[in-house]
Design a protein around this motif. Structure first.
Motif, PDB file in Angstrom:
ATOM      1  N   VAL A 187       0.811  -1.225   0.000  1.00 64.59           N
ATOM      2  CA  VAL A 187       0.000   0.000   0.000  1.00 64.59           C
ATOM      3  C   VAL A 187       0.842   1.272   0.000  1.00 64.59           C
ATOM      4  O   VAL A 187       0.289   2.369  -0.022  1.00 64.59           O
ATOM      5  CB  VAL A 187      -0.968   0.028   1.208  1.00 64.59           C
ATOM      6  CG1 VAL A 187      -1.936  -1.144   1.138  1.00 64.59           C
ATOM      7  CG2 VAL A 187      -0.211   0.038   2.527  1.00 64.59           C
ATOM      8  N   GLN A 188       2.174   1.147   0.012  1.00 61.91           N
ATOM      9  CA  GLN A 188       2.996   2.353   0.048  1.00 61.91           C
ATOM     10  C   GLN A 188       3.625   2.624  -1.310  1.00 61.91           C
ATOM     11  O   GLN A 188       3.945   1.716  -2.065  1.00 61.91           O
ATOM     12  CB  GLN A 188       4.082   2.243   1.112  1.00 61.91           C
ATOM     13  CG  GLN A 188       5.107   1.144   0.876  1.00 61.91           C
ATOM     14  CD  GLN A 188       6.083   1.010   2.038  1.00 61.91           C
ATOM     15  OE1 GLN A 188       5.991   1.710   3.037  1.00 61.91           O
ATOM     16  NE2 GLN A 188       7.019   0.090   1.911  1.00 61.91           N
ATOM     17  N   ARG A 222       3.632   8.362  -3.690  1.00 60.48           N
ATOM     18  CA  ARG A 222       2.559   9.327  -3.444  1.00 60.48           C
ATOM     19  C   ARG A 222       1.894   9.087  -2.100  1.00 60.48           C
ATOM     20  O   ARG A 222       0.832   9.623  -1.822  1.00 60.48           O
ATOM     21  CB  ARG A 222       1.526   9.282  -4.574  1.00 60.48           C
ATOM     22  CG  ARG A 222       2.099   9.662  -5.936  1.00 60.48           C
ATOM     23  CD  ARG A 222       1.038   9.786  -6.991  1.00 60.48           C
ATOM     24  NE  ARG A 222       0.139  10.893  -6.745  1.00 60.48           N
ATOM     25  CZ  ARG A 222      -0.816  11.279  -7.598  1.00 60.48           C
ATOM     26  NH1 ARG A 222      -0.978  10.626  -8.748  1.00 60.48           N
ATOM     27  NH2 ARG A 222      -1.605  12.286  -7.316  1.00 60.48           N
ATOM     28  N   LEU A 243       0.448   6.538   1.152  1.00 61.12           N
ATOM     29  CA  LEU A 243      -0.216   5.275   1.456  1.00 61.12           C
ATOM     30  C   LEU A 243      -1.553   5.169   0.715  1.00 61.12           C
ATOM     31  O   LEU A 243      -2.324   6.126   0.683  1.00 61.12           O
ATOM     32  CB  LEU A 243      -0.477   5.163   2.959  1.00 61.12           C
ATOM     33  CG  LEU A 243       0.744   5.151   3.886  1.00 61.12           C
ATOM     34  CD1 LEU A 243       0.288   5.169   5.343  1.00 61.12           C
ATOM     35  CD2 LEU A 243       1.625   3.938   3.623  1.00 61.12           C
ATOM     36  N   ALA A 244      -1.804   4.007   0.165  1.00 65.00           N
ATOM     37  CA  ALA A 244      -3.096   3.760  -0.481  1.00 65.00           C
ATOM     38  C   ALA A 244      -4.136   3.281   0.522  1.00 65.00           C
ATOM     39  O   ALA A 244      -5.321   3.166   0.185  1.00 65.00           O
ATOM     40  CB  ALA A 244      -2.930   2.733  -1.596  1.00 65.00           C
ATOM     41  N   ALA A 245      -3.717   3.010   1.762  1.00 60.32           N
ATOM     42  CA  ALA A 245      -4.637   2.581   2.823  1.00 60.32           C
ATOM     43  C   ALA A 245      -4.098   3.072   4.153  1.00 60.32           C
ATOM     44  O   ALA A 245      -2.885   3.227   4.326  1.00 60.32           O
ATOM     45  CB  ALA A 245      -4.772   1.064   2.840  1.00 60.32           C
ATOM     46  N   THR A 248      -7.981   9.168   5.750  1.00 60.11           N
ATOM     47  CA  THR A 248      -9.086   8.285   6.135  1.00 60.11           C
ATOM     48  C   THR A 248      -9.582   8.571   7.546  1.00 60.11           C
ATOM     49  O   THR A 248     -10.548   7.936   7.993  1.00 60.11           O
ATOM     50  CB  THR A 248      -8.650   6.810   6.061  1.00 60.11           C
ATOM     51  OG1 THR A 248      -7.638   6.551   7.057  1.00 60.11           O
ATOM     52  CG2 THR A 248      -8.092   6.475   4.686  1.00 60.11           C
ATOM     53  N   VAL A 261      -3.938  13.354   1.275  1.00 59.29           N
ATOM     54  CA  VAL A 261      -4.115  12.004   0.756  1.00 59.29           C
ATOM     55  C   VAL A 261      -2.798  11.231   0.830  1.00 59.29           C
ATOM     56  O   VAL A 261      -1.765  11.664   0.328  1.00 59.29           O
ATOM     57  CB  VAL A 261      -4.645  12.038  -0.690  1.00 59.29           C
ATOM     58  CG1 VAL A 261      -4.729  10.626  -1.266  1.00 59.29           C
ATOM     59  CG2 VAL A 261      -6.007  12.721  -0.741  1.00 59.29           C
ATOM     60  N   GLY A 262      -2.853  10.087   1.485  1.00 61.20           N
ATOM     61  CA  GLY A 262      -1.701   9.205   1.559  1.00 61.20           C
ATOM     62  C   GLY A 262      -0.710   9.508   2.652  1.00 61.20           C
ATOM     63  O   GLY A 262       0.250   8.756   2.840  1.00 61.20           O
TER      64      GLY A 262
END
Length: 266
Positions: A86-87, A90, A92-94, A99, A251-252
């Motif tokens: 997920v890294q 850009r 983290l995607a999670a 979040t 984001v991220g």
């Protein structure tokens, strides 16, 4: 919405000021600010002018909140998410800070320094589970599921001495693993403290290991706020209050600067 019950509330700022030279963990980039345009550099036909700046900093500089994706253990993030998957460049995607929803809820102050009869705990003092329970009883409050628990060590008084504040030489006070599990067992929503790392830091050890971060972020999914100033909140005598925390929606990102506030009875 009836806001009359808030009319008598006192607002207490729990953030440290952000400026050049402020204490920053050696693991993170320093805070920098530079004026990119000064008043008078460009003057509009009507005589108006504007100034602006460029700010650079890491997501864990100054008063900030950790996303759950900030720390991994054996390559895994909270909830069994594989960090490598997920890294990217850009972010983290999670489990990034984007979040994390704004938090408004019951806050509890556990003033461990006051429970020991001191203004500030000594360097490298380990806050124990017994300390947490004794301070809870002294304050006349009960930590409940979903609470935000702020632990005061008095360390904010060293903010003006970056070398002392960082604790890289003499250490810094903070929860040990047992106190971290005490918080996790109560299923709190988030925790906060005044030091750069929400951990006891031993003399000369720096941030070599961070077991409380592992317990809270990776295992329990509990966010951490660091580098707070709890001086005024402690002086208010309010062990129970409304805490308002709103991370920047980056984001991220693995963390975000914040300006948390407490609403207490006047």
């Amino acid at each position: 919405m009836d806001l009359r019950h808030l009319a008598g509330a006192r607002v207490i700022d729990l953030a440290q000021p952000m400026e050049r030279g402020m204490p920053v963990s050696p693991n993170h980039p320093a805070f920098e600010i530079a004026m990119m345009r000064r008043h008078g550099d460009v003057v509009r036909p009507d005589g108006g002018s504007a100034a602006n700046e460029m700010i650079t900093l890491g997501g864990h500089v100054g008063t900030h909140i950790d996303a759950l994706g900030h720390v991994s253990q054996d390559g895994m993030l909270h909830g069994g998410v594989e960090a490598a998957g997920v890294q990217g460049n850009r972010g983290l995607a999670a489990l990034g800070i984007d979040t994390v929803e704004p938090i408004v809820g019951r806050g509890i102050l556990l003033d461990v320094a006051a429970a020991h009869g001191v203004e500030c705990l000594p360097p490298a003092y380990e806050i124990t589970a017994e300390d947490m329970e004794n301070t809870e009883r002294r304050a006349g409050v009960e930590v409940r599921e979903g609470d935000s628990v702020l632990v005061r060590t008095g360390w904010a008084r060293h903010w003006g001495d970056p070398d002392m504040f960082r604790g890289q030489i003499d250490g810094a006070p903070g929860p040990g693993a047992a106190a971290g599990r005490w918080l996790a067992d109560r299923c709190v929503r988030l925790v906060g403290g005044e030091t750069i790392a929400f951990e006891v830091i031993r003399p000369g050890a720096g941030h070599a290991t961070l077991p409380v971060h592992r317990i809270l972020l990776v295992e329990a999914g509990i966010h951490i706020i660091e580098t707070m100033d709890l001086t005024r909140l402690a002086a208010s005598g309010s062990a129970e209050f409304v805490l308002v925390v709103s991370p920047l929606k980056i984001v991220g990102a693995t963390g975000s600067p914040i300006r948390p506030i407490a609403l207490v009875d006047a």
